[in-house]
Write an enzyme that holds these catalytic residues in place. Sequence first.
Site, PDB file in Angstrom:
ATOM      1  N   ASP A  54       0.822  -1.206   0.000  1.00  0.00           N
ATOM      2  CA  ASP A  54       0.000   0.000   0.000  1.00  0.00           C
ATOM      3  C   ASP A  54       0.859   1.260   0.000  1.00  0.00           C
ATOM      4  O   ASP A  54       0.625   2.185  -0.785  1.00  0.00           O
ATOM      5  CB  ASP A  54      -0.935   0.012   1.212  1.00  0.00           C
ATOM      6  CG  ASP A  54      -1.830  -1.211   1.273  1.00  0.00           C
ATOM      7  OD1 ASP A  54      -2.104  -1.797   0.212  1.00  0.00           O
ATOM      8  OD2 ASP A  54      -2.246  -1.591   2.384  1.00  0.00           O
ATOM      9  N   GLU A 172      -9.473  -1.879   3.655  1.00  0.00           N
ATOM     10  CA  GLU A 172      -9.208  -1.578   5.064  1.00  0.00           C
ATOM     11  C   GLU A 172     -10.368  -0.792   5.674  1.00  0.00           C
ATOM     12  O   GLU A 172     -10.742  -1.020   6.828  1.00  0.00           O
ATOM     13  CB  GLU A 172      -7.903  -0.805   5.206  1.00  0.00           C
ATOM     14  CG  GLU A 172      -6.673  -1.632   4.875  1.00  0.00           C
ATOM     15  CD  GLU A 172      -5.375  -0.862   4.977  1.00  0.00           C
ATOM     16  OE1 GLU A 172      -4.326  -1.510   5.169  1.00  0.00           O
ATOM     17  OE2 GLU A 172      -5.393   0.376   4.857  1.00  0.00           O
TER      18      GLU A 172
END
Length: 272
Positions: A54, A172
């Site tokens: 990420d 997330e």
Amino acid sequence: MREKDMQQHIIEALGVKPTIDVAAEVDKRVQFLKEHVLASKTTGLLIAISGGIDSAVTAGLCKRATDELTKETGQDYRTIGVFQPYGEQEDIEHSYAVAEEFQLQHTMETNIEEAVNEVALEVEDSLKSIGVHRHVSVKGKGNIKARTRMVMQYAIAFEQNVLVVGTDHASEALTGFFTKYGDGAVDITPLSTLNKRQVKMLAEVLGVPQQIITKAPTAGLWVGQTDEDELGISYDDNSDYLEGKEVPASVREKLEQLYQNTQHKRSIIPGI
């Protein structure tokens, strides 16, 4: 709310598309970063590079954005890469590999171990004052780590007049798998409407090193921690859900329960 209605509600709330044009998504997110730098009258972007996919993708987007701004305006815009190990970080070489791959000229390492340990000790001493004698829990210390990293990032960003860029994405956000006022405390989040599978797709196009793309995702908050083990849900199932596909009933129920339980993390601070 019916099962399909709930799934569609979450997909719409998080803004995830079932399919993406990867090149177009890269361009859109680079433009997003450029516009926010110009609007904020700052001199660039700060990204904490953890060694995971990420932050690697985000670093690649940031570097493209500041390079383009420098070329287009004739002014010096920069991407600052920050490495934030707690003591000895097992995969710290991956953080440096990302910086090298994207030719980041401005990097620094800020080890958070001493600061985190001091905060944890102060918390334990404060608890003793109300008759509670216990050590800070593993997860509690993990939250201190995330929030200490945030404090360091904002201190550096203030001194350098840059924006703090977040790495959180829709997979997330769906599960609330981020620390409130830790990695969730940023100025801008260029990955926010992508699921984990789509983040990987951008990684391939941007040239993120393969060892980072294929490694098990981890927040790195304690030894042996991995995202999928902690959540008990694979990112494939998570991404399928966000793309509107059928997933096992047990997975759907768990994802939707996590989404509801962590709504406070995604909401603005309540006030009267």
